[in-house]
Write a protein that holds these residues in place. Sequence first.
Motif, PDB file in Angstrom:
ATOM      1  N   VAL A 143       0.875  -1.076  -0.126  1.00  0.00           N
ATOM      2  CA  VAL A 143      -0.014  -0.075  -0.140  1.00  0.00           C
ATOM      3  C   VAL A 143       0.893   1.235   0.083  1.00  0.00           C
ATOM      4  CG1 VAL A 143      -1.686   1.116   1.065  1.00  0.00           C
ATOM      5  CG2 VAL A 143      -1.792  -1.368   1.365  1.00  0.00           C
TER       6      VAL A 143
ATOM      7  N   ILE B   7       1.090   5.280   0.142  1.00  0.00           N
ATOM      8  CA  ILE B   7       0.311   6.498   0.433  1.00  0.00           C
ATOM      9  C   ILE B   7       1.565   7.575   0.697  1.00  0.00           C
ATOM     10  CG2 ILE B   7      -1.071   7.668   1.909  1.00  0.00           C
ATOM     11  CD1 ILE B   7      -2.657   4.956   2.580  1.00  0.00           C
TER      12      ILE B   7
ATOM     13  N   TYR C 267      -5.176  13.346  -2.183  1.00  0.00           N
ATOM     14  CA  TYR C 267      -4.958  12.153  -1.657  1.00  0.00           C
ATOM     15  C   TYR C 267      -4.673  11.028  -2.616  1.00  0.00           C
ATOM     16  CZ  TYR C 267      -5.572   7.735   1.178  1.00  0.00           C
ATOM     17  OH  TYR C 267      -5.518   6.648   1.878  1.00  0.00           O
ATOM     18  N   ARG C 268      -3.718  10.190  -2.512  1.00  0.00           N
ATOM     19  CA  ARG C 268      -3.199   9.236  -3.275  1.00  0.00           C
ATOM     20  C   ARG C 268      -2.940   8.002  -2.734  1.00  0.00           C
ATOM     21  NH1 ARG C 268       1.552  12.009  -6.143  1.00  0.00           N
ATOM     22  NH2 ARG C 268       1.863  12.581  -4.301  1.00  0.00           N
ATOM     23  N   CYS C 269      -3.362   6.857  -3.150  1.00  0.00           N
ATOM     24  CA  CYS C 269      -3.253   5.613  -2.500  1.00  0.00           C
ATOM     25  C   CYS C 269      -3.177   4.490  -3.740  1.00  0.00           C
ATOM     26  CB  CYS C 269      -4.277   5.214  -1.528  1.00  0.00           C
ATOM     27  SG  CYS C 269      -4.101   3.611  -0.888  1.00  0.00           S
TER      28      CYS C 269
ATOM     29  N   ILE D  11      -6.460   4.930  -6.034  1.00  0.00           N
ATOM     30  CA  ILE D  11      -7.470   5.701  -5.343  1.00  0.00           C
ATOM     31  C   ILE D  11      -7.083   7.064  -5.393  1.00  0.00           C
ATOM     32  CG2 ILE D  11      -8.838   5.890  -3.180  1.00  0.00           C
ATOM     33  CD1 ILE D  11      -8.076   2.903  -2.530  1.00  0.00           C
TER      34      ILE D  11
ATOM     35  N   GLY E 239      -8.718   4.783   2.540  1.00  0.00           N
ATOM     36  CA  GLY E 239      -7.122   4.337   2.828  1.00  0.00           C
ATOM     37  C   GLY E 239      -7.020   3.855   4.181  1.00  0.00           C
ATOM     38  N   ARG E 240      -7.604   4.301   5.110  1.00  0.00           N
ATOM     39  CA  ARG E 240      -7.463   3.596   6.599  1.00  0.00           C
ATOM     40  C   ARG E 240      -7.823   2.473   6.393  1.00  0.00           C
ATOM     41  NH1 ARG E 240      -8.613   9.180   7.961  1.00  0.00           N
ATOM     42  NH2 ARG E 240     -10.893   8.523   8.231  1.00  0.00           N
TER      43      ARG E 240
ATOM     44  N   ARG F  89       4.122  -1.155   3.799  1.00  0.00           N
ATOM     45  CA  ARG F  89       3.731   0.131   3.675  1.00  0.00           C
ATOM     46  C   ARG F  89       4.861   0.939   3.122  1.00  0.00           C
ATOM     47  NH1 ARG F  89      -0.357  -3.093   5.992  1.00  0.00           N
ATOM     48  NH2 ARG F  89      -1.421  -1.747   7.331  1.00  0.00           N
TER      49      ARG F  89
END
Length: 265
Positions: free
Chosen positions: A117, A119, A136-138, A150, A161-162, A173
């Motif tokens: 993931v 972020i 926000y980018r994921c 996302i 995201g969370r 991560r």
Amino acid sequence: MISEAEMTDLFGAVLSRHRVDTRARWRNAVWALVVAVPSGWLGLWALVAADDGRPGGGRAIGLVIGLSLGALYVAVTQAWRAVRGGSGEYFEVRERGIVHGSRRGAVGWEWSRIVSVTIPGTPRIHGLARRLGNDYRCRLALDGGARLYIDGHAAGAFGLGRAVLEHSPRARRLQGDEWQDRAGGWFLAGAAAFLLAGVSMVAYLASHADTTRTVTDPNGMLREETVQGVGDGVIMAVGLSLPVCAIGAITCIVLYVRYRRYRPR
């Protein structure tokens, strides 16, 4: 296409649903084209019509063309995302996985299939980033090589995201800038290369400045004649290249400073 009953059997009940604002993407694409087309025509017209040979004029034309290319890039990327996702694009957080619905149908992955993931650690919070969905980018990397993106155009993107992080504790991560750990001093080398290129071009123009000389015309009269050092095409090319060198040097320096500040101690 998988039915809702089959989706429930595979991934469990829906915990949250996040629709993607595709209309915002289309609006962004239209506004970007409104900027790109006139500025592009203006830049090309000035590039063809310019005949004064002044370096300042070349830099101005370069900035206008750069603005047009940047706006065109925004228009293409926003339109591509809108077309790829379709008007009904959404994300679903389910008990046993995540589901992505688009114009191609709904596809789901179990939480255990998420490999990493990504972020960014420093989100962009200015107005333009929010408008483009880049606040926000994921990015989810899935086993098998698939990728799931996302951005801020998804409703409740931060909560989405969370939820992904909570349901996939074994996934790596990442912050997206891990490559900077391998770059290090190459940023300074790049900045030096850009600066050297810019200085070399300026020095070349200075050493080939227009000069005057005294000549004798057919009537035996003395007159002064201007000798052009470099052609208009060279001056225009330098005028377009100098902003690129300046932006490249500044970008490399900023990346180096950021790397030094945020790298693990």
